[in-house]
Scaffold this active site. Structure first.
Site, PDB file in Angstrom:
ATOM      1  N   ARG A  37       0.799  -1.320  -0.051  1.00  0.00           N
ATOM      2  CA  ARG A  37      -0.108   0.305   0.419  1.00  0.00           C
ATOM      3  C   ARG A  37       0.506   1.402  -0.035  1.00  0.00           C
ATOM      4  NH1 ARG A  37      -5.295  -1.472   3.631  1.00  0.00           N
ATOM      5  NH2 ARG A  37      -4.961   0.937   4.233  1.00  0.00           N
ATOM      6  N   TRP A 120       1.210   6.443   5.457  1.00  0.00           N
ATOM      7  CA  TRP A 120       1.487   6.626   4.679  1.00  0.00           C
ATOM      8  C   TRP A 120       0.712   8.246   4.685  1.00  0.00           C
ATOM      9  CZ3 TRP A 120       3.055   6.614  -0.552  1.00  0.00           C
ATOM     10  CH2 TRP A 120       2.693   7.808  -0.937  1.00  0.00           C
ATOM     11  N   ASN A 146      -6.608   4.448  11.190  1.00  0.00           N
ATOM     12  CA  ASN A 146      -6.480   4.894   9.842  1.00  0.00           C
ATOM     13  C   ASN A 146      -7.246   5.771   9.356  1.00  0.00           C
ATOM     14  OD1 ASN A 146      -6.131   4.940   6.991  1.00  0.00           O
ATOM     15  ND2 ASN A 146      -6.770   2.879   6.641  1.00  0.00           N
ATOM     16  N   GLY A 147      -7.745   6.854   9.070  1.00  0.00           N
ATOM     17  CA  GLY A 147      -8.108   7.765   8.960  1.00  0.00           C
ATOM     18  C   GLY A 147      -7.949   9.810   9.292  1.00  0.00           C
ATOM     19  N   GLU A 529      -4.453  15.366 -22.068  1.00  0.00           N
ATOM     20  CA  GLU A 529      -4.817  14.447 -20.913  1.00  0.00           C
ATOM     21  C   GLU A 529      -5.542  12.809 -21.521  1.00  0.00           C
ATOM     22  OE1 GLU A 529      -2.972  13.486 -18.096  1.00  0.00           O
ATOM     23  OE2 GLU A 529      -3.527  11.966 -17.272  1.00  0.00           O
ATOM     24  N   HIS A 552      -5.190  24.506 -39.281  1.00  0.00           N
ATOM     25  CA  HIS A 552      -3.696  25.242 -39.605  1.00  0.00           C
ATOM     26  C   HIS A 552      -3.076  23.881 -40.561  1.00  0.00           C
ATOM     27  CE1 HIS A 552      -5.308  28.859 -39.190  1.00  0.00           C
ATOM     28  NE2 HIS A 552      -6.046  28.456 -37.759  1.00  0.00           N
TER      29      HIS A 552
END
Ligand code: AGP
Length: 656
Positions: A37, A120, A146-147, A529, A552
């Site tokens: 992760r 992370w 986590n959060g 993109e 053009h």
């Protein structure tokens, strides 16, 4: 203009075990299963013979292996936080933050329970102090999270008034101190956690252990996932299935606002409101690889589906008190920003396309001229910059060497430099005068999807912040535009829900070899993109052009079989765009248009339409990107290519 606190981000990994003697080895192996992760720090806490043992590392993606070395006690003592005992009898201070000279104690051989965490960092440096588990003042409680705790500032103020020492700069740590307070008036850890969460707003998956309740783990969940499993002698928990697949398939998912008390061989689940809950077992058909993709076929699909949350988290907390806009780390004064008379944005690939979108927004909202350069060109063309130039480096990885060197070049010319990146503490963010983080979480697929959308959103926030600092937009307009930004996650979700229609169009285009992507205004970088996605995933030739430029020269290339993909969502050039499209269709092109719901007139000039919800035109590239991602994805899959690892490409280009 710093944010008033840091969150621990939505991509952390949690592991927990009770009833397994060798808990440390189990936790380290579980953390290894969570490494995919992406993370930048890790830690474990163990409950053994009435004490708490804690170890945390912030050595990037080596942190878990650094922890593993503790088992053999072979680590050099005194580097950061070593394995140390906390709690009354060891006399160690709370938070177990220790420096050089601390005795490194190998993990206890026989443990009653343990929890582990990979972090992370979405913002807030990846340091040992910010690493989990976090410990309360008594040194008896340890917590992993986590959060994002949205009301962490008000909780921290209350704790501070009550004399708590908060050792880190994370939102997570306030939780363990709130639980410590509730424990004083609760019969059990379970009751204290339940009460503590009554005051919490935001998302969480937490696990808590106490040296006063050996063998017990209390875990709770709101939004962030949490899985638990039980067998006759033990119980385990984790953020996701991969970490537990090797242990048991007798797994359950905790649902929102539920809490579980784990003991060896026993799991007792209830609602946070105390209601009775009978957990529903998970049917695990996934192998480990599938589990890492959350059941999606590949990381690209998983990350496309993470886009609403990636944009929502990037936008979270950006609108401070009194309507002021809040960037993450801005070591520039408002006065310095007000004196800026030119902006340079440097980037590569998809980040360059996000930069081009930002040009339109910054110039329209601030009236400051903006130049956007491909980083590898900027470095060698002797650009004109001075100390009144603001240089912005846009880079998901924060390590792309062309962009990094371009930012250094800008700094040499005296420019102020801001980095927009997805990776905390990356090279660019460390060297910049200001940082704006996208909070998309780790992106594993080589093709950028969620980080591109998050970059555009972050740059739009930066553009609004500059407009606010320079007072070129009144607060009412800024409020409206911030509201428009906050509507983007729902619009992205709606586009993802239309995946099937996009795939049907792609299936009917399959076999085409020659593509043009056309757009006007912000539709032009959106077209660029879209074309890049098709090129890098399906290896088909795709050229992006400003629609007004086709006549053009390039229109000579249009013939039957050429596919033209046009961005025809609402802006003041829409009628001109439709006229350009009619020109190519009359020459035999197959036309695919991205258009707003309800605009049925586009069907007169298109063979296929990819419908999207209407949003503010300057924000529309965030939404228009989604069908084009799905289109390129489907073409590549139908051609049998590996969408996560396209040929010849690397996720981060650290060579010139
Ligand atoms: C886009 O899908 C590719 N992943 C690539 O063009 C990428 O955007 C480019 O290499 C820049 O990477 P960065 O954002 O990490 O600097």
């Amino acid at each position: 203009m710093e944010g008033d606190g840091v969150a621990s981000g939505g991509m952390c990994g949690i592991i927990g075990v009770t009833g397994v003697d060798e808990a440390f080895s189990f936790l380290v192996e579980g953390l290894r299963q969570l490494e995919y992760r992406g993370y930048d720090s890790a830690g474990v806490a163990l409950v053994a013979d009435g004490d708490l043992w804690l170890a945390r590392e912030a050595d990037g993606n080596h942190s878990v292996e650094e922890l593993a070395l503790l088992e053999t006690g072979s680590r050099v003592v005194g580097s950061g936080v070593s394995g140390s005992r906390t709690g009354e009898n060891s006399g160690a201070s709370s938070g177990a933050s220790s420096g050089a000279g601390d005795v490194s104690i190998p993990p206890p051989r026989h443990c009653e329970a343990g929890i582990g965490h990979t972090r992370w960092a979405t913002h807030g440096r990846p340091t040992v102090e910010n690493a989990h588990p976090h410990v309360d003042c008594s040194g008896r409680l340890a917590l992993v999270h986590n959060g994002i705790i949205e009301n962490h500032a008000e909780l921290a103020a209350r704790l501070d008034a009550n004399g708590h020492e908060i050792a880190s700069e994370t939102d997570s740590e306030v939780l363990v101190h709130v639980i410590e307070e509730e424990l004083r008036r609760s019969e059990s850890l379970l009751e204290a956690v339940r009460r503590a969460l009554e005051d919490v707003r935001g998302s969480f998956a937490i696990a808590v252990v106490s040296s006063a309740e050996p063998g017990v783990i209390v875990a709770a969940r709101r939004v962030s996932p949490l899985i638990f499993g039980v067998d006759e002698r033990s119980a385990v928990l984790a953020s996701d299935i991969p970490a537990l697949l090797g242990t048991t398939r007798n797994l359950f998912a905790l649902e929102d606002d539920q809490i579980v008390e784990l003991r060896p061989g026993v799991a007792h689940v209830s609602g946070l409101d105390g209601s009775k809950v009978d957990p529903v077992p998970l049917t695990i058909t996934w192998d480990l690889d599938a589990a890492r993709k959350d059941g999606f076929d590949d990381f690209m699909t998983k990350e496309i589906h993470e886009q609403p949350r990636a944009v929502a988290e990037t936008l979270l907390d950006r609108h401070g008190p009194g309507g002021s806009l809040v960037l993450d780390e801005l070591r520039l004064t408002r006065e310095e920003l007000r004196l800026v008379d030119k902006v340079f944005i440097v980037a590569c690939g998809s980040s360059y396309h996000a930069a081009l979108v930002a040009k339109y927004a910054i110039e329209h909202w601030t009236r400051v001229p903006v130049e956007v350069d491909i980083a590898s060109e900027f470095r060698y063309r002797d650009p004109v910059l001075d100390q009144r130039t603001l240089a912005i480096g846009v880079s998901q990885s924060g390590e792309t060497v062309d962009t990094l060197q371009a930012m250094r070049e800008a700094k040499r010319w005296g420019a102020r430099v801001i980095a927009v990146s997805n990776v905390v503490d990356s090279s660019m963010t460390r060297e910049a005068d200001g940082v704006l983080y996208t909070r998309a979480g780790p992106e594993i697929c080589v093709a950028s999807t969620k980080t591109y959308l998050a970059q555009v959103a972050a740059l739009e926030v930066l553009a609004l912040a500059l407009a606010e600092f320079r007072q070129t937009l009144d607060h009412g307009v800024i409020e409206r535009l911030v509201g428009n930004l906050n509507e983007l996650p729902a619009a992205i979700e709606e586009c993802i829900d239309r995946e099937k229609e996009v795939f049907e169009v792609a299936d009917r285009i399959l076999g085409a070899r020659d593509f043009f992507y056309l757009g006007r205004n912000v539709g032009y970088p959106a077209a660029m993109e879209g074309a890049l996605k098709l090129k890098e995933l399906s290896y088909l030739r795709a050229e992006a052009y400003a629609a007004g430029e086709l006549k053009h020269g390039p229109i000579a290339l249009i013939e039957p079989g050429t596919v033209v993909v046009g961005i025809a969502t609402r802006n003041r050039l829409r009628e001109k765009m439709l006229a350009n499209v009619a020109e190519v269709r009359s020459r035999g092109a197959t036309v695919v248009l991205v258009a707003n719901d309800g605009e049925r007139d586009v069907e007169d000039v298109a063979d296929h339409v990819l419908w999207v919800p209407e949003v503010e035109p300057l924000l529309s590239p965030v939404v228009n990107a989604v069908p084009l991602q799905l289109f390129a994805y489907r073409m590549a899959r139908e051609l049998g290519y590996d969408v996560d690892r396209p040929r010849n490409l690397a996720k981060t280009v650290t060579v010139e």
